[in-house]
Design an enzyme around this catalytic site. Structure first.
Site: not given
Ligand code: NAP
Ligand code: F7E
Length: 330
Positions: A11, A13, A79, A83, A124, A126, A148
């Protein structure tokens, strides 16, 4: 024979893009969903009838065991995660349970019940946190800066460990930030593009943000899910950095988003300390050379096109919901 894929976090992204991608490839797709008092399936509404949804939770071993035993998946994409980085300071142990230990629970289910399944772990950028080198590669040491990031380092190494201990086909994709119109509204890119759309349509007059100087390597989620799949099609399991190789500040994202809507950002952006983090990741930029050479992967959508795509889709969606409301109210 039709391959079966199990996706946790369907569910989210990435889950929505990956499930669409795998359906196109002819997979039978199973998605794990959590029980909720209201259904949250907006991101998979368009494919809901073509995927099998199974109830489960990464904090609950028996639901994972049952899903793996029943489905007998060929490929498993983990996934699911808590997050959102700021939430990980408020809920550090829950984040560890889901984002960290959740990976071990799923690997255990596979080890016991389907050891030849191919496993993908969503690692990630991160994990690099306070970066030790620029750009970051598969060999750059980790220094996470949030609960995280710490949980993701644990999940990353447990994946490597199961590969080495049990000879499982377990891969870890170290993905840098990837965005899309389906990104959660709390992440900075979507917060900005949605805010720009609201301002453009006269529904808001400001966006409150934290640190504008942070730099990220942003790509398009639709491109990145292909890399996940490619990792599981190789002869050997391995870990890969998936990134664009470019970095931009939050300020640059803001400028690009406002300018693609014909607006001057400085009139609308308010700095708010509430959004500044206890510890920041200042600069991320990945080197996707290994993915390019071994997987033949490279991103297709660049930074400016990504920003434009997100702003345009947010404006369009908001416009449609305004006209729908006006029809309902007449
Ligand atoms: P997201 O939109 O926050 O989706 C997270 C998913 O995890 C949702 O479907 C959520 O379900 C599910 N979930 C949360 N807690 C759970 C639990 N206890 N049991 C089962 N399902 C659970 O994240 P995303 O951006 O698609 O990212 C996908 C993965 O890649 C994550 O692991 C994230 O940490 C990692 N990642 C993301 C990025 C990025 O830039 N997007 C970069 C690097 C790594 P609900 O809908 O029920 O909340
Ligand atoms: O923040 C700055 C904030 O929350 C990006 C997740 O998908 O990518 C994501 O993590 C930057 C940070 O993403 C606001 O301080 C400024 O420097 O969009 P973000 P993130 O923390 O980089 C990694 C790869 C993952 O794995 C994670 O799951 O933006 N920032 N002002 C802000 N950020 C937020 N959220 N809101 C603000 O108002």
């Amino acid at each position: 024979m039709t391959k079966k894929a199990l996706i946790t976090g369907i569910t989210g992204q990435d889950g929505s893009y990956l499930s669409g991608f795998l359906l196109e490839k002819g997979y039978e797709v199973y998605g794990m969903v959590r029980r909720s008092s209201v259904e949250r399936f907006e991101r998979i509404e368009h494919i809901k009838d073509r995927v099998h949804l199974v109830q489960g939770d990464l904090t609950d071993q028996s639901s994972l065991d049952e899903a793996v035993k029943e489905i007998q998946p060929d490929e498993v994409y983990n996934l699911a995660a808590q997050s959102f980085v700021p939430t990980s300071w408020n809920q550090p142990t829950l984040t560890g349970e889901i984002t960290g230990l959740g990976a071990t629970r799923l690997l255990e289910a596979l080890r016991k019940l389907k050891p030849d399944a191919r496993f993908y772990q969503a690692s990630s950028s991160e994990m690099f946190g306070k970066v030790r080198e620029v750009p970051q590669t598969e060999l750059t040491p980790f220094h996470p800066r949030s609960p995280y990031g710490v949980a993701k380092v644990y999940a990353h190494f447990i994946t490597v460990n199961y590969r080495e201990s049990y000879d499982m086909f377990a891969c870890s994709g170290i993905l840098f930030n990837h965005e899309s119109p389906r990104r959660g509204l709390e992440f900075v890119t979507r917060k900005i593009t949605h805010g720009v759309a609201r301002i453009k349509l006269g529904l808001a007059n400001e966006i409150r943000l934290g640190n504008l100087d942070a730099k990220r390597d942003w790509g398009y989620a639709g491109d990145y899910v292909e890399a996940m799949w490619l990792m599981l099609q190789q002869d050997r399991p391995d870990d890969y950095v998936i990134a664009s190789g470019e970095t931009h500040s939050v300020r640059e994202f803001v400028e690009a988003a406002f300018s693609s809507a014909g607006l001057d950002w400085e009139r609308f952006v308010v700095l708010d300390p509430k959004f500044v983090r206890p510890a920041e990741v200042d600069l991320l930029i990945g080197d996707p050379k290994k993915a390019r050479e071994k997987l033949g992967w490279s991103p297709k959508v660049g930074f400016r096109d990504l920003v434009k795509m997100m702003v345009e889709e947010d404006i369009e969606t908001l416009k449609n919901s305004i006209s729908l409301n006006s029809i309902v109210n007449t």
